[in-house]
Design a protein around this motif. Structure first.
Motif, PDB file in Angstrom:
ATOM      1  N   LEU A  54     -17.374  48.437   4.960  1.00  0.00           N
ATOM      2  CA  LEU A  54     -18.008  47.624   6.000  1.00  0.00           C
ATOM      3  C   LEU A  54     -19.256  48.311   6.540  1.00  0.00           C
ATOM      4  O   LEU A  54     -20.291  47.665   6.751  1.00  0.00           O
ATOM      5  N   LEU A  55     -19.183  49.618   6.757  1.00  0.00           N
ATOM      6  CA  LEU A  55     -20.330  50.360   7.281  1.00  0.00           C
ATOM      7  C   LEU A  55     -21.542  50.252   6.360  1.00  0.00           C
ATOM      8  O   LEU A  55     -22.676  50.055   6.818  1.00  0.00           O
ATOM      9  N   ILE A  56     -21.306  50.404   5.059  1.00  0.00           N
ATOM     10  CA  ILE A  56     -22.410  50.325   4.092  1.00  0.00           C
ATOM     11  C   ILE A  56     -23.069  48.959   4.157  1.00  0.00           C
ATOM     12  O   ILE A  56     -24.302  48.839   4.137  1.00  0.00           O
ATOM     13  N   ASP A  57     -22.254  47.908   4.271  1.00  0.00           N
ATOM     14  CA  ASP A  57     -22.807  46.560   4.369  1.00  0.00           C
ATOM     15  C   ASP A  57     -23.592  46.386   5.663  1.00  0.00           C
ATOM     16  O   ASP A  57     -24.682  45.781   5.674  1.00  0.00           O
ATOM     17  N   MET A  58     -23.090  46.925   6.758  1.00  0.00           N
ATOM     18  CA  MET A  58     -23.772  46.817   8.050  1.00  0.00           C
ATOM     19  C   MET A  58     -25.086  47.578   8.051  1.00  0.00           C
ATOM     20  O   MET A  58     -26.109  47.095   8.564  1.00  0.00           O
ATOM     21  N   ILE A  59     -25.072  48.771   7.462  1.00  0.00           N
ATOM     22  CA  ILE A  59     -26.281  49.604   7.450  1.00  0.00           C
ATOM     23  C   ILE A  59     -27.369  48.966   6.598  1.00  0.00           C
ATOM     24  O   ILE A  59     -28.554  48.939   6.986  1.00  0.00           O
ATOM     25  N   THR A  60     -26.981  48.451   5.442  1.00  0.00           N
ATOM     26  CA  THR A  60     -27.995  47.856   4.563  1.00  0.00           C
ATOM     27  C   THR A  60     -28.617  46.620   5.207  1.00  0.00           C
ATOM     28  O   THR A  60     -29.828  46.403   5.106  1.00  0.00           O
ATOM     29  N   GLU A  61     -27.821  45.808   5.889  1.00  0.00           N
ATOM     30  CA  GLU A  61     -28.389  44.646   6.566  1.00  0.00           C
ATOM     31  C   GLU A  61     -29.246  45.065   7.763  1.00  0.00           C
ATOM     32  O   GLU A  61     -30.202  44.384   8.125  1.00  0.00           O
ATOM     33  N   ALA A  62     -28.908  46.192   8.370  1.00  0.00           N
ATOM     34  CA  ALA A  62     -29.684  46.666   9.512  1.00  0.00           C
ATOM     35  C   ALA A  62     -31.096  47.080   9.102  1.00  0.00           C
ATOM     36  O   ALA A  62     -32.064  46.829   9.831  1.00  0.00           O
ATOM     37  N   VAL A  63     -31.232  47.716   7.951  1.00  0.00           N
ATOM     38  CA  VAL A  63     -32.545  48.241   7.550  1.00  0.00           C
ATOM     39  C   VAL A  63     -33.382  47.235   6.769  1.00  0.00           C
ATOM     40  O   VAL A  63     -34.604  47.411   6.637  1.00  0.00           O
ATOM     41  N   LEU A  64     -32.763  46.176   6.241  1.00  0.00           N
ATOM     42  CA  LEU A  64     -33.531  45.181   5.494  1.00  0.00           C
ATOM     43  C   LEU A  64     -34.562  44.496   6.394  1.00  0.00           C
ATOM     44  O   LEU A  64     -34.321  44.309   7.590  1.00  0.00           O
ATOM     45  N   PRO A  65     -35.711  44.108   5.835  1.00  0.00           N
ATOM     46  CA  PRO A  65     -36.713  43.367   6.607  1.00  0.00           C
ATOM     47  C   PRO A  65     -36.140  42.067   7.161  1.00  0.00           C
ATOM     48  O   PRO A  65     -35.226  41.474   6.574  1.00  0.00           O
ATOM     49  N   ILE A  66     -36.672  41.641   8.279  1.00  0.00           N
ATOM     50  CA  ILE A  66     -36.187  40.427   8.932  1.00  0.00           C
ATOM     51  C   ILE A  66     -36.282  39.222   8.001  1.00  0.00           C
ATOM     52  O   ILE A  66     -35.387  38.377   7.957  1.00  0.00           O
ATOM     53  N   LYS A  67     -37.365  39.152   7.217  1.00  0.00           N
ATOM     54  CA  LYS A  67     -37.550  37.993   6.344  1.00  0.00           C
ATOM     55  C   LYS A  67     -36.517  37.927   5.224  1.00  0.00           C
ATOM     56  O   LYS A  67     -36.368  36.898   4.565  1.00  0.00           O
ATOM     57  N   PHE A  68     -35.785  39.025   5.007  1.00  0.00           N
ATOM     58  CA  PHE A  68     -34.717  39.033   4.017  1.00  0.00           C
ATOM     59  C   PHE A  68     -33.337  39.033   4.673  1.00  0.00           C
ATOM     60  O   PHE A  68     -32.343  39.400   4.058  1.00  0.00           O
ATOM     61  N   GLY A  69     -33.298  38.649   5.943  1.00  0.00           N
ATOM     62  CA  GLY A  69     -32.022  38.512   6.632  1.00  0.00           C
ATOM     63  C   GLY A  69     -31.528  39.754   7.333  1.00  0.00           C
ATOM     64  O   GLY A  69     -30.384  39.787   7.800  1.00  0.00           O
ATOM     65  N   GLY A  70     -32.372  40.802   7.427  1.00  0.00           N
ATOM     66  CA  GLY A  70     -31.956  42.034   8.077  1.00  0.00           C
ATOM     67  C   GLY A  70     -32.478  42.162   9.497  1.00  0.00           C
ATOM     68  O   GLY A  70     -33.088  41.241  10.039  1.00  0.00           O
ATOM     69  N   ALA A  71     -32.243  43.336  10.103  1.00  0.00           N
ATOM     70  CA  ALA A  71     -32.706  43.602  11.461  1.00  0.00           C
ATOM     71  C   ALA A  71     -33.968  44.463  11.481  1.00  0.00           C
ATOM     72  O   ALA A  71     -34.623  44.590  12.502  1.00  0.00           O
TER      73      ALA A  71
END
Length: 262
Positions: A54-71
């Motif tokens: 779960l952490l790996i999934d959360m971290i990857t979404e956190a660092v992704l650009p906003i236009k790709f669904g991240g934070a």
């Protein structure tokens, strides 16, 4: 002898740079959080098994650009259990970016985005209690140097047993003391903190109350989000998210090393 060059930063420059950090991490893992965590808030995740998937999934979404669904934020990881690696994070990022092919993202673009994103991930491997406290003492310097909005500690209580001697410290007191040390180190830096602990490791229910931890840390909060992960009989998982005012449950499954929310 060649002179060493130092970069001098004024107080105004420092405040300007720190102000670029997000006080609210927009779009941070909406599958789990109804309301995005704010600066200074604390997230606790616990389970009877490793939460690294779960952490790996959360971290990857956190660092992704906003236009790709991240934070699109910087993340600092204190890796005490060795369950999080750059290789695993890179693989997760690649999987998430590959889903963007449907939106016209080419392979060359995927590689460029990946290289840019990895620069916002900082992993510190910690092998014993001495290294852990030394890292805590240096957190302020790390956060001042890098634009980090999320600090992840997996696992915060990893060295509990190695620190016990003739007098055993109660688990909830030990955890509270560590939270106090970390929060004191990061106060003044716009950082959301996320840590994990084993389910057997006792944690007082009053940590969810929004009160001060200690008088000399007036801005410190207790746990704002408590997340319990457990596996169901049908091999799916449930995440129970508890705050001081609400309880929500989200189900997910893991297939081909990917999390699918149900």
């Amino acid at each position: 002898m060649e002179k060493t060059k130092f970069k001098v930063e004024s107080g105004i420059q420092l405040l300007t740079r720190l102000s670029t950090k997000k006080t609210i991490v927009d779009n941070f893992y909406p599958n789990l959080f109804q309301t995005s965590p704010k600066s200074g808030e604390v997230i606790e995740i616990f389970s009877n098994r490793s939460c690294s998937f779960l952490l790996i999934d959360m971290i990857t979404e956190a660092v992704l650009p906003i236009k790709f669904g991240g934070a699109e934020i910087g993340v600092l990881i204190l890796n005490t259990d060795g369950h999080i690696s750059l290789q695993a994070l890179t693989a997760s990022l690649q999987n998430k970016l590959h889903t963007q092919y449907n939106f016209g993202l080419r392979e060359d673009d995927c590689g460029k985005v990946l290289n840019d994103v990895i620069k916002n991930i900082f992993i510190l491997d910690v092998f014993d209690a001495t290294e852990l406290y030394t890292t805590f003492q240096n957190l302020e310097n790390i956060l001042t140097k890098h634009n980090i909005s999320l600090c992840v500690i997996d696992t915060l209580t990893a060295f509990y047993w190695s620190e016990q001697s003739f007098k055993i410290t109660k688990m909830d007191i030990y955890l509270r003391n560590l939270l106090h040390i970390v929060q004191k180190a990061v106060q003044g830096h716009k950082v959301t903190m996320l840590y994990t602990r084993p389910e057997y490791f006792n944690s007082s229910k009053d940590l969810l109350e929004n009160t001060e931890v200690c008088a000399d840390v007036p801005t410190a909060k207790k746990v704002n989000f408590r997340i319990r992960i457990y596996q169901n009989e049908d091999e799916t998982f449930t995440a129970t998210v508890t705050t001081s005012s609400d309880v929500t449950r989200k189900n997910f499954k893991i297939e081909f090393n990917k999390i699918s929310w149900l």
